[in-house]
Design a protein around this motif. Structure first.
Motif, mmCIF file in Angstrom:
data_model
loop_
_atom_site.group_PDB
_atom_site.id
_atom_site.type_symbol
_atom_site.label_atom_id
_atom_site.label_comp_id
_atom_site.label_asym_id
_atom_site.label_seq_id
_atom_site.Cartn_x
_atom_site.Cartn_y
_atom_site.Cartn_z
ATOM 1 N N THR A 147 25.735 -47.121 -31.971
ATOM 2 C CA THR A 147 25.524 -48.251 -31.079
ATOM 3 C C THR A 147 24.983 -47.738 -29.760
ATOM 4 O OG1 THR A 147 27.354 -49.462 -32.091
ATOM 5 C CG2 THR A 147 26.594 -50.227 -29.937
ATOM 6 N N PHE A 148 23.935 -48.368 -29.246
ATOM 7 C CA PHE A 148 23.327 -47.956 -27.996
ATOM 8 C C PHE A 148 23.712 -48.953 -26.907
ATOM 9 C CE2 PHE A 148 20.935 -45.896 -31.239
ATOM 10 C CZ PHE A 148 20.523 -44.695 -30.690
ATOM 11 N N ARG A 186 23.504 -50.314 -22.896
ATOM 12 C CA ARG A 186 22.570 -50.328 -21.775
ATOM 13 C C ARG A 186 23.211 -49.718 -20.530
ATOM 14 N NH1 ARG A 186 20.219 -56.228 -20.989
ATOM 15 N NH2 ARG A 186 22.404 -56.759 -21.124
ATOM 16 N N ASP A 188 16.897 -58.208 -23.586
ATOM 17 C CA ASP A 188 16.933 -58.038 -25.037
ATOM 18 C C ASP A 188 16.374 -59.253 -25.770
ATOM 19 O OD1 ASP A 188 18.012 -55.531 -24.852
ATOM 20 O OD2 ASP A 188 20.075 -56.173 -25.122
ATOM 21 N N ARG A 227 15.098 -41.788 -36.344
ATOM 22 C CA ARG A 227 16.127 -42.408 -35.515
ATOM 23 C C ARG A 227 17.240 -42.958 -36.392
ATOM 24 N NH1 ARG A 227 17.109 -40.287 -31.824
ATOM 25 N NH2 ARG A 227 18.193 -42.049 -30.881
ATOM 26 N N ARG A 236 23.363 -50.461 -34.255
ATOM 27 C CA ARG A 236 23.164 -51.711 -33.527
ATOM 28 C C ARG A 236 22.389 -51.452 -32.234
ATOM 29 N NH1 ARG A 236 29.213 -53.897 -33.115
ATOM 30 N NH2 ARG A 236 28.168 -55.462 -31.813
ATOM 31 N N ARG A 237 21.437 -52.314 -31.974
ATOM 32 C CA ARG A 237 20.652 -52.241 -30.755
ATOM 33 C C ARG A 237 20.314 -53.652 -30.292
ATOM 34 N NH1 ARG A 237 19.394 -48.025 -34.026
ATOM 35 N NH2 ARG A 237 18.620 -46.034 -33.179
ATOM 36 N N SER A 294 17.729 -54.027 -28.228
ATOM 37 C CA SER A 294 16.281 -53.883 -28.220
ATOM 38 C C SER A 294 15.992 -52.412 -28.494
ATOM 39 C CB SER A 294 15.680 -54.322 -26.876
ATOM 40 O OG SER A 294 16.225 -53.561 -25.812
ATOM 41 N N TYR A 295 14.718 -52.111 -28.735
ATOM 42 C CA TYR A 295 14.334 -50.720 -28.997
ATOM 43 C C TYR A 295 13.657 -50.180 -27.750
ATOM 44 C CZ TYR A 295 12.759 -46.563 -31.480
ATOM 45 O OH TYR A 295 12.559 -45.254 -31.875
ATOM 46 N N GLN A 330 15.156 -44.204 -24.843
ATOM 47 C CA GLN A 330 16.507 -43.905 -25.327
ATOM 48 C C GLN A 330 16.491 -43.392 -26.768
ATOM 49 O OE1 GLN A 330 18.758 -47.547 -24.916
ATOM 50 N NE2 GLN A 330 19.035 -47.283 -22.715
ATOM 51 N N GLU A 331 15.330 -43.306 -27.364
ATOM 52 C CA GLU A 331 15.188 -42.984 -28.781
ATOM 53 C C GLU A 331 14.365 -41.716 -28.990
ATOM 54 O OE1 GLU A 331 16.754 -44.868 -30.934
ATOM 55 O OE2 GLU A 331 17.050 -46.812 -29.964
#
Length: 224
Positions: free
Chosen positions: A3-4, A6, A15, A77, A81-82, A84-85, A89-90
């Motif tokens: 899970t990312f 913010r 988002d 990657r 859960r995100r 947004s992409y 961060q990726e």
């Protein structure tokens, strides 16, 4: 599951773009069909992320408007859960494959803008399907450009291994093992048919064993 979250510095990157996922049932059907079948295809691959209608921010700047591909695939990657992409961060990995399913509300300027966006930010394969016109288009990156694929009927994606077929006024997509992309209802029906065939085969085996036992009871063991 990854899970990312913010950070405060990212709070101004929304988002949501406020737009609906689809304009009609046919567009929605195709978005779900492609996204879910790609999820199934890469279910055992930890570092292949598949998403539908997810905003993609290629750079950390509010001057660049994000785009939400109808489906995108990112190799390298993790799943998770995100909201947004956010590419920064990726590991700065851009989606390599994107799909767009057109609807009557799409105009030429919007379609051209998305192609330019995918061209600029590193997409390697881009597929566009218009279910109302039964029209499939594709682009593949060669050197630094996304170039049109001349013949889409029978085309196999180099990255995904899936094959496209256009016939009988319908797009059909096949997995690398030859199985067709199916809806959740069709997958359940197919699973039920396979269960029934397995039960019939088991019943036939039991019937044969019963007949064999009757023979043994009457005539003795079979000669080796």
């Amino acid at each position: 599951m990854t899970t990312f979250f913010r950070t405060d510095a990212d709070l101004h990157f929304s988002d949501s773009d406020g737009k609906p996922m689809a304009d009609n049932t046919e567009q929605f059907r195709w978005i779900v069909l492609i996204k879910e079948n790609l999820e199934i295809l890469f279910a055992d691959e930890r570092n292949v992320f598949v998403a539908g209608d997810l905003l993609w921010f290629p750079v950390k700047s509010r001057l660049i408007s994000p785009v939400a591909p109808d489906t995108m695939v990112v190799f390298g990657r993790p799943k998770g859960r995100r909201g947004s992409y956010k590419q920064w961060q990726e590991d700065n990995i851009a989606p390599q494959v994107v799909y767009e399913i057109l609807s009557p509300s799409n105009n030429a300027d919007e379609i051209e803008r998305k192609l330019e966006f995918y061209q600029t930010y590193g997409v390697k394969e881009y597929y566009q399907y218009d279910p109302d016109r039964y029209e499939l288009k594709g682009w593949r990156r060669q050197d630094e450009q996304l170039l049109p694929i001349a013949q889409m009927d029978g085309w196999t994606s180099p990255l995904l291994g899936i094959r496209f077929a256009v016939g009988n006024h319908e797009l059909v997509i096949y997995r690398p093992d030859g199985r067709q992309f199916l809806s959740s209802v069709e997958l359940e029906q197919r699973a039920e048919q396979e269960r029934q065939r397995a039960e019939q085969a088991e019943q036939q085996l039991q019937d044969m064993e019963a007949l064999l036992q009757q023979y043994r009871d009457r005539f003795g063991e079979l000669d080796p």
